[in-house]
Motif scaffolding. Structure first.
Motif, mmCIF file in Angstrom:
data_model
loop_
_atom_site.group_PDB
_atom_site.id
_atom_site.type_symbol
_atom_site.label_atom_id
_atom_site.label_comp_id
_atom_site.label_asym_id
_atom_site.label_seq_id
_atom_site.Cartn_x
_atom_site.Cartn_y
_atom_site.Cartn_z
ATOM 1 N N LEU A 55 -12.522 -15.367 -35.423
ATOM 2 C CA LEU A 55 -13.689 -15.496 -34.654
ATOM 3 C C LEU A 55 -13.327 -16.525 -33.349
ATOM 4 C CD1 LEU A 55 -14.332 -18.744 -35.566
ATOM 5 C CD2 LEU A 55 -15.493 -17.571 -37.422
ATOM 6 N N ASP A 56 -14.329 -16.705 -32.526
ATOM 7 C CA ASP A 56 -14.135 -17.317 -31.214
ATOM 8 C C ASP A 56 -14.567 -18.576 -30.963
ATOM 9 O OD1 ASP A 56 -12.471 -15.088 -30.207
ATOM 10 O OD2 ASP A 56 -14.387 -14.146 -29.276
ATOM 11 N N ALA A 57 -13.548 -19.433 -30.472
ATOM 12 C CA ALA A 57 -14.105 -20.901 -30.252
ATOM 13 C C ALA A 57 -13.271 -21.262 -28.937
ATOM 14 C CB ALA A 57 -14.047 -21.700 -31.516
ATOM 15 N N LYS A 58 -13.891 -22.514 -28.596
ATOM 16 C CA LYS A 58 -13.351 -22.959 -27.458
ATOM 17 C C LYS A 58 -12.321 -24.011 -27.600
ATOM 18 C CE LYS A 58 -16.707 -21.754 -23.857
ATOM 19 N NZ LYS A 58 -17.722 -22.474 -22.844
ATOM 20 N N LEU A 59 -11.252 -24.044 -27.060
ATOM 21 C CA LEU A 59 -10.130 -25.020 -26.971
ATOM 22 C C LEU A 59 -9.685 -25.527 -25.799
ATOM 23 C CD1 LEU A 59 -8.185 -26.731 -28.940
ATOM 24 C CD2 LEU A 59 -6.587 -24.938 -28.955
ATOM 25 N N ASP A 60 -9.775 -26.901 -25.404
ATOM 26 C CA ASP A 60 -9.676 -27.287 -24.106
ATOM 27 C C ASP A 60 -10.384 -26.393 -23.128
ATOM 28 O OD1 ASP A 60 -8.266 -29.137 -25.057
ATOM 29 O OD2 ASP A 60 -6.349 -28.053 -24.915
ATOM 30 N N GLY A 61 -11.769 -26.038 -23.300
ATOM 31 C CA GLY A 61 -12.704 -25.227 -22.378
ATOM 32 C C GLY A 61 -12.476 -23.813 -22.195
ATOM 33 N N GLN A 62 -11.575 -23.323 -22.885
ATOM 34 C CA GLN A 62 -11.007 -21.890 -22.917
ATOM 35 C C GLN A 62 -11.228 -21.115 -24.368
ATOM 36 O OE1 GLN A 62 -9.616 -20.391 -20.057
ATOM 37 N NE2 GLN A 62 -10.065 -22.439 -19.137
ATOM 38 N N SER A 63 -11.816 -19.904 -23.964
ATOM 39 C CA SER A 63 -12.265 -19.374 -25.365
ATOM 40 C C SER A 63 -10.872 -18.848 -25.960
ATOM 41 C CB SER A 63 -13.271 -18.042 -25.195
ATOM 42 O OG SER A 63 -13.612 -17.325 -26.133
ATOM 43 N N GLN A 64 -10.599 -19.102 -27.466
ATOM 44 C CA GLN A 64 -9.506 -18.709 -28.196
ATOM 45 C C GLN A 64 -10.163 -17.999 -29.412
ATOM 46 O OE1 GLN A 64 -6.340 -19.219 -26.977
ATOM 47 N NE2 GLN A 64 -6.387 -20.843 -25.457
ATOM 48 N N SER A 65 -9.209 -17.595 -29.870
ATOM 49 C CA SER A 65 -9.196 -16.935 -31.245
ATOM 50 C C SER A 65 -8.900 -17.915 -32.428
ATOM 51 C CB SER A 65 -8.659 -15.454 -31.586
ATOM 52 O OG SER A 65 -8.520 -14.824 -32.797
ATOM 53 N N PHE A 66 -9.884 -18.168 -33.655
ATOM 54 C CA PHE A 66 -9.392 -18.893 -34.578
ATOM 55 C C PHE A 66 -9.478 -18.064 -35.769
ATOM 56 C CE2 PHE A 66 -10.054 -21.993 -31.449
ATOM 57 C CZ PHE A 66 -9.320 -23.365 -31.751
ATOM 58 N N ILE A 67 -8.966 -18.896 -37.025
ATOM 59 C CA ILE A 67 -9.381 -18.142 -38.406
ATOM 60 C C ILE A 67 -10.037 -19.205 -39.253
ATOM 61 C CG2 ILE A 67 -8.076 -17.361 -40.565
ATOM 62 C CD1 ILE A 67 -5.648 -16.555 -38.942
ATOM 63 N N LEU A 68 -11.300 -18.601 -39.801
ATOM 64 C CA LEU A 68 -12.021 -19.300 -40.655
ATOM 65 C C LEU A 68 -11.207 -19.507 -41.929
ATOM 66 C CD1 LEU A 68 -14.574 -20.967 -41.390
ATOM 67 C CD2 LEU A 68 -15.411 -18.912 -42.381
ATOM 68 N N ASP A 69 -10.822 -20.716 -42.335
ATOM 69 C CA ASP A 69 -10.221 -21.000 -43.527
ATOM 70 C C ASP A 69 -10.737 -22.318 -44.062
ATOM 71 O OD1 ASP A 69 -8.430 -21.422 -45.681
ATOM 72 O OD2 ASP A 69 -6.602 -21.676 -44.545
ATOM 73 N N THR A 70 -11.596 -22.135 -45.082
ATOM 74 C CA THR A 70 -12.012 -23.309 -45.771
ATOM 75 C C THR A 70 -11.155 -24.014 -46.694
ATOM 76 O OG1 THR A 70 -13.328 -21.896 -47.412
ATOM 77 C CG2 THR A 70 -14.573 -22.864 -45.358
ATOM 78 N N GLY A 71 -10.158 -23.306 -47.047
ATOM 79 C CA GLY A 71 -8.887 -23.742 -47.969
ATOM 80 C C GLY A 71 -8.215 -24.863 -47.155
ATOM 81 N N SER A 72 -8.506 -25.209 -45.687
ATOM 82 C CA SER A 72 -7.971 -26.106 -44.994
ATOM 83 C C SER A 72 -8.686 -27.266 -44.960
ATOM 84 C CB SER A 72 -7.579 -25.627 -43.734
ATOM 85 O OG SER A 72 -7.148 -26.630 -42.849
ATOM 86 N N PRO A 73 -8.335 -28.525 -44.944
ATOM 87 C CA PRO A 73 -9.509 -29.613 -45.114
ATOM 88 C C PRO A 73 -9.676 -30.135 -43.572
ATOM 89 C CG PRO A 73 -7.071 -30.352 -45.736
ATOM 90 C CD PRO A 73 -7.127 -28.793 -45.673
ATOM 91 N N HIS A 74 -9.042 -29.866 -42.696
ATOM 92 C CA HIS A 74 -9.079 -30.454 -41.326
ATOM 93 C C HIS A 74 -8.641 -29.002 -40.321
ATOM 94 C CE1 HIS A 74 -9.497 -34.289 -42.674
ATOM 95 N NE2 HIS A 74 -8.248 -34.278 -43.356
ATOM 96 N N LEU A 75 -9.332 -29.277 -39.108
ATOM 97 C CA LEU A 75 -8.891 -28.313 -37.930
ATOM 98 C C LEU A 75 -7.374 -28.205 -37.698
ATOM 99 C CD1 LEU A 75 -10.103 -26.388 -35.638
ATOM 100 C CD2 LEU A 75 -9.679 -28.332 -34.329
ATOM 101 N N LEU A 76 -6.643 -27.243 -37.865
ATOM 102 C CA LEU A 76 -5.454 -27.132 -37.517
ATOM 103 C C LEU A 76 -5.015 -26.153 -36.431
ATOM 104 C CD1 LEU A 76 -3.866 -26.211 -41.120
ATOM 105 C CD2 LEU A 76 -4.171 -28.218 -39.836
ATOM 106 N N ILE A 77 -4.262 -26.772 -35.573
ATOM 107 C CA ILE A 77 -4.022 -26.060 -34.034
ATOM 108 C C ILE A 77 -2.614 -25.467 -34.361
ATOM 109 C CG2 ILE A 77 -3.613 -26.303 -31.586
ATOM 110 C CD1 ILE A 77 -6.524 -27.010 -32.691
ATOM 111 N N ASN A 78 -2.588 -23.983 -34.042
ATOM 112 C CA ASN A 78 -1.276 -23.310 -34.210
ATOM 113 C C ASN A 78 -0.272 -24.002 -32.979
ATOM 114 O OD1 ASN A 78 0.714 -21.479 -34.667
ATOM 115 N ND2 ASN A 78 -0.383 -19.823 -34.041
ATOM 116 N N SER A 79 0.957 -24.430 -33.347
ATOM 117 C CA SER A 79 1.752 -25.123 -32.429
ATOM 118 C C SER A 79 3.244 -25.006 -33.094
ATOM 119 C CB SER A 79 1.224 -26.364 -32.014
ATOM 120 O OG SER A 79 2.085 -26.971 -31.164
ATOM 121 N N ILE A 80 4.131 -24.655 -32.193
ATOM 122 C CA ILE A 80 5.691 -24.576 -32.581
ATOM 123 C C ILE A 80 5.877 -26.090 -32.525
ATOM 124 C CG2 ILE A 80 7.836 -24.173 -31.776
ATOM 125 C CD1 ILE A 80 6.689 -21.559 -30.643
ATOM 126 N N LEU A 81 6.421 -26.893 -33.681
ATOM 127 C CA LEU A 81 6.873 -28.034 -33.681
ATOM 128 C C LEU A 81 8.250 -28.187 -33.569
ATOM 129 C CD1 LEU A 81 4.774 -29.102 -36.861
ATOM 130 C CD2 LEU A 81 4.164 -29.416 -34.209
#
Length: 343
Positions: A55-81
Motif C-alpha cells: 500500500l501507499d504512504a508518504k515518506l519525507d513528503g513523497q508517496s512510497q510503497s510499503f508492506i503491511l506487516d503486523t509481525g513487525s513491532p515498529h516501522l521499518l525503513i528499507n535501507s542498505i546498511l
C-alpha cells in the motif's frame, strides 16, 4: 515468496428451499459492502502480491510503497546498511537482520504519523528482489494497534476503525469471535487440531502459516498430510518444489493440516511450514506453537481489534424483509443456513 497462492470468493449465503421445488430460491442481501457515514474509519486500497499487502504512504513528503506487516513491532525503513556499529540484531523466521535506529523520520499514512519520530532501518532488499518491486519499508503493529484492523483480500481494501465508530458493521453480522492475548506485539489465539490445543499468533506479514519445529513429531498424525509439496524461493530467486528443504541450515517440512478449529469455525487443508519460533516466546512463559498468515486470513473477512483483544469473522446480513415476504407468500417453506466450515 510466491507460495501457497490461492484465490477465494467468500459469500455469506442463506439457502432457501421450497417444498416440492428442486431449484433453490435466490435471496438478495442488504448493501453489498460496508456502508457508513460515521467518522473514525480510514480506508486504504492495497495490492496483493503473493501473500503480501502493498500500500501507499508518504515518506519525507513523497508517496512510497510499503508492506503491511503486523509481525513487525515498529516501522521499518528499507535501507542498505553499510556499517554494523551502533546497531542491533533482530530475529525472524529463518533469518537474522542488522537494524539501526533512525530519527527525524517524516512518515504519514493517511493521518497516521510517528509520534516519537523514531523508526528503524533494515536491509529488506531480499524481499524486493523476490517480489521484483521496490518498497520503502514495513508498516507495523505500532501504526495499527489503537484501531480495529479489517482486511478484505478479495476486494484488496483495508480499513482501520476507531473505537468511536458504532455503525461500520451495521450491514454485517459477527459470525465468530475469538479472544486473544498479546505476546509482545503478536495477537495469540487458541487453535484446536484434533483433540489438542495450541497457541498460534496472527501475522499479516506472513505469506505462509508456520508451526514451530519442536512440534514436528507431536501433531495428531491423522490430521496431517505429510506429503504436501510447497514452493520456496532459492538463493537464485527461482521457485523450487520441495517437501524437505534447508533454510539457513534448518530443515523445514511443508505439511497440510486437514482441519483445525478456531472459535466455533473449522478451516480445512491449511498449508504450514515448520520453522524455529523460539525467539517469539512471551514474557509470561507462553511459547508460540505457530503463526497464521495469509493462507488463513484470506479464508474469511476478519477484523483484528487490538483494543478489545478480539479476532472477529464477519458475514453479510441477509435482507430480512425479503425473507419475511417470501415466507408469507409461500405456505410451505424450509429455511436452512449451513454451518460455515472454512471452505
Amino acid at each position: 515468496m510466491n507460495i501457497f497462492i490461492a484465490s477465494i470468493l467468500m459469500v455469506s449465503h442463506l439457502n432457501v428451499q421450497m417444498a416440492f421445488q428442486p431449484e433453490p430460491i435466490q435471496l438478495t442481501f442488504q448493501e453489498k459492502y460496508f456502508q457508513t457515514q460515521a467518522k473514525g474509519v480510514m480506508e486504504s486500497d492495497f495490492e496483493l502480491v503473493g501473500g503480501l499487502i502493498f500500500l501507499d504512504a508518504k515518506l519525507d513528503g513523497q508517496s512510497q510503497s510499503f508492506i503491511l506487516d503486523t509481525g513487525s513491532p515498529h516501522l521499518l525503513i528499507n535501507s542498505i546498511l553499510s556499517e554494523k556499529k551502533n546497531g542491533f540484531i533482530i530475529n525472524g523466521v529463518g533469518v537474522t537482520k542488522n537494524v539501526k535506529r533512525m530519527s527525524k523520520v517524516n512518515f504519514d499514512w493517511q493521518g497516521i504519523k510517528l509520534k516519537r519520530k523514531v523508526s528503524y532501518a533494515v536491509d529488506l532488499g531480499n524481499i524486493a528482489r523476490i517480489k521484483k518491486r521496490d518498497f520503502a519499508g514495513l508498516i507495523s503493529y505500532d501504526q495499527v494497534k489503537r484501531k480495529e484492523l479489517l482486511i478484505d483480500y478479495e476486494k484488496e481494501k483495508m480499513f482501520l476503525i476507531s473505537k468511536s465508530n458504532k455503525s461500520f458493521f451495521e450491514n454485517y453480522e459477527k459470525a465468530d469471535k475469538v479472544w486473544f492475548r498479546m505476546v509482545g506485539h503478536i495477537p495469540v489465539i487458541k487453535v484446536k487440531i484434533g483433540k489438542k490445543k495450541y497457541y498460534f499468533g496472527i501475522d499479516t506479514g506472513a505469506e505462509i502459516n508456520v508451526i514451530d519445529q519442536r512440534l514436528k513429531n507431536r501433531l495428531p498424525k491423522d490430521m496431517i498430510e505429510s506429503d504436501f509439496l510447497g514452493l520456496i524461493i532459492g538463493d537464485d530467486n527461482k521457485q523450487i518444489q520441495v517437501n524437505h528443504v534447508q533454510i539457513n541450515h534448518v530443515q523445514v517440512n511443508h505439511v497440510q493440516v486437514k482441519e483445525m478449529k478456531i472459535g466455533k469455525s473449522y478451516y480445512k487443508n491449511q498449508p504450514f511450514a515448520f520453522a524455529d519460533l523460539s525467539f517469539l516466546q512471551g514474557e509470561n512463559g507462553i511459547k508460540l506453537d505457530g503463526l497464521l498468515g495469509y493462507p488463513f486470513l484470506k479464508e474469511a473477512l476478519f477484523s483484528i481489534n487490538y483494543r478489545k483483544k478480539q479476532l472477529c469473522k464477519w458475514e453479510l446480513k441477509v435482507n430480512e424483509d425479503e425473507l419475511i415476504e417470501l415466507a408469507i407468500s409461500k405456505k410451505k417453506i424450509k429455511i436452512t443456513k449451513p454451518l460455515y466450515r472454512g471452505y
